[in-house]
Design a protein around this motif. Sequence first.
Motif, PDB file in Angstrom:
ATOM      1  N   TRP A   1      -5.351  -8.494  95.592  1.00 34.08           N
ATOM      2  CA  TRP A   1      -6.784  -8.505  95.911  1.00 34.08           C
ATOM      3  C   TRP A   1      -7.385  -7.107  95.703  1.00 34.08           C
ATOM      4  O   TRP A   1      -6.806  -6.111  96.132  1.00 34.08           O
ATOM      5  N   PRO A   2      -8.562  -7.053  95.094  1.00 31.98           N
ATOM      6  CA  PRO A   2      -9.192  -5.744  94.883  1.00 31.98           C
ATOM      7  C   PRO A   2      -9.938  -5.283  96.129  1.00 31.98           C
ATOM      8  O   PRO A   2     -10.307  -6.096  96.980  1.00 31.98           O
ATOM      9  N   GLN A   3     -10.159  -3.981  96.231  1.00 31.98           N
ATOM     10  CA  GLN A   3     -10.916  -3.438  97.375  1.00 31.98           C
ATOM     11  C   GLN A   3     -12.375  -3.273  96.963  1.00 31.98           C
ATOM     12  O   GLN A   3     -12.842  -2.163  96.703  1.00 31.98           O
ATOM     13  N   VAL A   4     -13.061  -4.406  96.878  1.00 30.20           N
ATOM     14  CA  VAL A   4     -14.457  -4.406  96.414  1.00 30.20           C
ATOM     15  C   VAL A   4     -15.308  -5.266  97.351  1.00 30.20           C
ATOM     16  O   VAL A   4     -14.782  -6.095  98.108  1.00 30.20           O
ATOM     17  N   ALA A   5     -16.631  -5.074  97.251  1.00 28.92           N
ATOM     18  CA  ALA A   5     -17.558  -5.792  98.133  1.00 28.92           C
ATOM     19  C   ALA A   5     -17.425  -7.318  98.007  1.00 28.92           C
ATOM     20  O   ALA A   5     -17.393  -8.013  99.036  1.00 28.92           O
ATOM     21  N   PRO A   6     -17.345  -7.894  96.795  1.00 34.16           N
ATOM     22  CA  PRO A   6     -17.255  -9.360  96.721  1.00 34.16           C
ATOM     23  C   PRO A   6     -16.022  -9.906  97.448  1.00 34.16           C
ATOM     24  O   PRO A   6     -16.086 -10.975  98.067  1.00 34.16           O
ATOM     25  N   PHE A   7     -14.903  -9.162  97.404  1.00 31.22           N
ATOM     26  CA  PHE A   7     -13.740  -9.627  98.138  1.00 31.22           C
ATOM     27  C   PHE A   7     -14.012  -9.617  99.645  1.00 31.22           C
ATOM     28  O   PHE A   7     -13.663 -10.556 100.363  1.00 31.22           O
ATOM     29  N   ALA A   8     -14.649  -8.543 100.118  1.00 35.86           N
ATOM     30  CA  ALA A   8     -14.950  -8.452 101.550  1.00 35.86           C
ATOM     31  C   ALA A   8     -15.806  -9.636 101.989  1.00 35.86           C
ATOM     32  O   ALA A   8     -15.540 -10.266 103.026  1.00 35.86           O
ATOM     33  N   VAL A   9     -16.812  -9.970 101.194  1.00 39.96           N
ATOM     34  CA  VAL A   9     -17.711 -11.067 101.547  1.00 39.96           C
ATOM     35  C   VAL A   9     -16.963 -12.406 101.527  1.00 39.96           C
ATOM     36  O   VAL A   9     -17.070 -13.210 102.461  1.00 39.96           O
ATOM     37  N   GLN A  10     -16.158 -12.636 100.486  1.00 37.69           N
ATOM     38  CA  GLN A  10     -15.428 -13.908 100.394  1.00 37.69           C
ATOM     39  C   GLN A  10     -14.409 -14.062 101.527  1.00 37.69           C
ATOM     40  O   GLN A  10     -14.268 -15.137 102.103  1.00 37.69           O
ATOM     41  N   SER A  11     -13.685 -12.983 101.827  1.00 34.37           N
ATOM     42  CA  SER A  11     -12.705 -13.089 102.912  1.00 34.37           C
ATOM     43  C   SER A  11     -13.426 -13.308 104.250  1.00 34.37           C
ATOM     44  O   SER A  11     -12.956 -14.063 105.109  1.00 34.37           O
ATOM     45  N   ALA A  12     -14.601 -12.677 104.419  1.00 33.93           N
ATOM     46  CA  ALA A  12     -15.391 -12.880 105.641  1.00 33.93           C
ATOM     47  C   ALA A  12     -15.828 -14.334 105.760  1.00 33.93           C
ATOM     48  O   ALA A  12     -15.764 -14.930 106.848  1.00 33.93           O
ATOM     49  N   GLU A  13     -16.250 -14.905 104.650  1.00 34.40           N
ATOM     50  CA  GLU A  13     -16.707 -16.298 104.672  1.00 34.40           C
ATOM     51  C   GLU A  13     -15.558 -17.248 105.026  1.00 34.40           C
ATOM     52  O   GLU A  13     -15.730 -18.201 105.790  1.00 34.40           O
ATOM     53  N   HIS A  14     -14.386 -16.951 104.479  1.00 28.48           N
ATOM     54  CA  HIS A  14     -13.240 -17.808 104.782  1.00 28.48           C
ATOM     55  C   HIS A  14     -12.883 -17.725 106.271  1.00 28.48           C
ATOM     56  O   HIS A  14     -12.634 -18.742 106.920  1.00 28.48           O
ATOM     57  N   VAL A  15     -12.880 -16.518 106.790  1.00 23.84           N
ATOM     58  CA  VAL A  15     -12.508 -16.333 108.194  1.00 23.84           C
ATOM     59  C   VAL A  15     -13.528 -17.021 109.118  1.00 23.84           C
ATOM     60  O   VAL A  15     -13.153 -17.684 110.096  1.00 23.84           O
ATOM     61  N   ALA A  16     -14.808 -16.893 108.777  1.00 23.25           N
ATOM     62  CA  ALA A  16     -15.846 -17.566 109.590  1.00 23.25           C
ATOM     63  C   ALA A  16     -15.618 -19.071 109.583  1.00 23.25           C
ATOM     64  O   ALA A  16     -15.712 -19.737 110.627  1.00 23.25           O
TER      65      ALA A  16
END
Lengths: 418, 418
Positions: free
Chosen positions: A311-326
């Motif tokens: 996984w890359p350390q980029v904003a889209p990854f942060a948003v997608q992982s946040a959405e999954h966790v929510a």
Amino acid sequence: MRQNSEKIVIIGAGFGGLHVARRLAKSEHQVLVIDCHNYHLFQPLLYQVAVGDLESNAIASPLRPLLRAPNIRFHWGCVEKIDWNENKIHCTDGIEISWDKLILSFGTVTNFFGNKEIAENALHLKNIEAAEHVQSRIIAALEKASSSVSEEEQRRLLHFVIAGGGPTGVEFCGALLELLRIIIPRDYPELSHSTYQVTLVQGGDALLPGFDEKLQKKAYEKLQNLGADILLGKHADGFDGKTVRLGDVQIPAATLIWTAGVTAHPLIHQIPGKKMHNGRIPVDQHCRLIDHANVYVIGDLAYGENQDKVWPQVAPFAVQSAEHVAKHITSGKKSDHLSPFIYKDPGSMAVLKAFDGVCQIPRYHLQLTGLPAWLLWLFVHLYGIIGGRNRILALLDWGADYIRHNAAVTLIREDKNK
Amino acid sequence: MRQNSEKIVIIGAGFGGLHVARRLAKSEHQVLVIDCHNYHLFQPLLYQVAVGDLESNAIASPLRPLLRAPNIRFHWGCVEKIDWNENKIHCTDGIEISWDKLILSFGTVTNFFGNKEIAENALHLKNIEAAEHVQSRIIAALEKASSSVSEEEQRRLLHFVIAGGGPTGVEFCGALLELLRIIIPRDYPELSHSTYQVTLVQGGDALLPGFDEKLQKKAYEKLQNLGADILLGKHADGFDGKTVRLGDVQIPAATLIWTAGVTAHPLIHQIPGKKMHNGRIPVDQHCRLIDHANVYVIGDLAYGENQDKVWPQVAPFAVQSAEHVAKHITSGKKSDHLSPFIYKDPGSMAVLKAFDGVCQIPRYHLQLTGLPAWLLWLFVHLYGIIGGRNRILALLDWGADYIRHNAAVTLIREDKNK
């Protein structure tokens, strides 16, 4: 409190933390967001603050208005210690916070790889103060050069070295060259006979790691055409404020801007278990800390792979992982049946100068360069900036900058006497 | 160098220094402007930065673009010493500058009247950093209050004391009350049961000294209606960061903002001759230093009288004195025949809240209150802000603030750990 209500605590309100909180708004859970700053920062544009293209207010959004929901609270605080036996967080201001579920989204800081001399003398681009400081230092260097009587000192002041050839280093390099090209003849006629220099140092054998080779070469060529000296396969390993050292090579330069890496925020030492390269935390298929089913890790901190790609350390990854966790949290008992998290790469882009950039969108096997890439960059970043006022502000700044060649901000925010 | 060309050195690029330099553009003289900052600051609006109504970039304009003329140069530097025998200035960076004519326009700093305790613990409103610091401190106080468990501490944090009932104190008081009235119920629901308090302390027996008595009373009433506690005939004489002392009276308050006076910048000690109250320099009929025909004093530093009224320390005076001095310099040999400088009072105004203010224009025996006064204020200040971009920025900020009740900037620019 409703029946299934849990207390969800989120540490850090970057892209990951902010998005998971907003997804949990109006859920049955009580959400508390903790951050050392009272604003969310659109980090990918910090380099534009550093060259005066944007003002910091355009990319910083106060958190309370963003988190306005009856079930969300915000605490402006820094976490000092996490008590894993009591499920409690101790903040530096003495406040104690307990949690049912914890989300770790405190992100990364600049990685100087233990080089104290560089950490002390180099500048970086990880927060507002740092970016404004870079901006002040660039303008102060021009001012000092314009009143310097020594040609050697003048050359040193007008030589800027950037360490790191990732998107931040590449974008900053292009933007800095554009700033100098415009501002020196216009505002510093006494320097028009002198030559300024920007050197970009990249450890790997290509700029923009992870981009397609064709785009990497394009970026290299375009930066070189703008006037950059690009050194590949080199590492800056020393800087005393006057000379940047790359092994045996010495570059007389008064400014080194370090964009060569990030590592987990020091709070990582409070997290139990195994860590990967640069302090990243390996997680399970739902972004949970291994052996801690009630602790999630999202954004730059989370380590995992999809189809053998880390996984890359980029904003889209942060948003997608946040959405999954929510989604996982709000699914309640059904969360076991949720499909595992898979990161979908929306593509990568880097802007090189006004109206010019490179961009790849793997899903559609699409590569763009030049104006189309720049327009897409503009659209994506304007969309990403939070709040209508900040968008107008950014457009206004960019309009002045790109069209009228008028940098938005060139204030020296430091005392001349220091 | 042309025949009559002289080297004119201007110390300080406030309203006076900037205007005299611009008036001398395209003249036969060589002009050098020295300032510790690389920007001109629209000081009368600093209080708006302090309440987050304006961002500092909107009222700070980089000097080099403002001084773009073949005969003008700028030096970013601080003056350390003036050598009156050699007609030379020594800067802290070691640069030496000689002059044929010298213009002193280095202005004033906040006057704490020697009270070290207040100087150390109170905030002020004389420069960008100070105003941003006030803004951070206000928001930080709300954040701290919202997580405080002690009611006493909460009340202390939510009590703001302003010392000084001149235009700055009055305008800041109104703007702060408006900010608190809007931001607390919206962003700090946990504080909605608590009471915030703003106390305005004025040494004299009326607010807005120099204004007509009717307008003074109007301002008093309106601020009181907004919720201000106004203490007339009182002086804040102590503040330890927790309690403001007014003689025997003690006010528990975590924030004291000091707008109670200015005094000449410490550079005044380099100027020979007699000084008046607060370090002001008595000048002759052409704003020249007594016994120094080649040294001019303009703006807040200059002391003189017209029709038994002492010159005020306000922006219009600085601009008018600058214009007279520029005229005197460019008149060359004819300057002896120039009529003496007379200050023409264009009037005074203070804004109290959105769409409300007081204003007097003595020349037309005109007094305005309410919306007309506010509209005139808006026009005058928008006209005064330098640069089209900054004007748009100010309009944008004010629009968001006055119409949508959305403060432009509420970032805490300080480390939580401090």
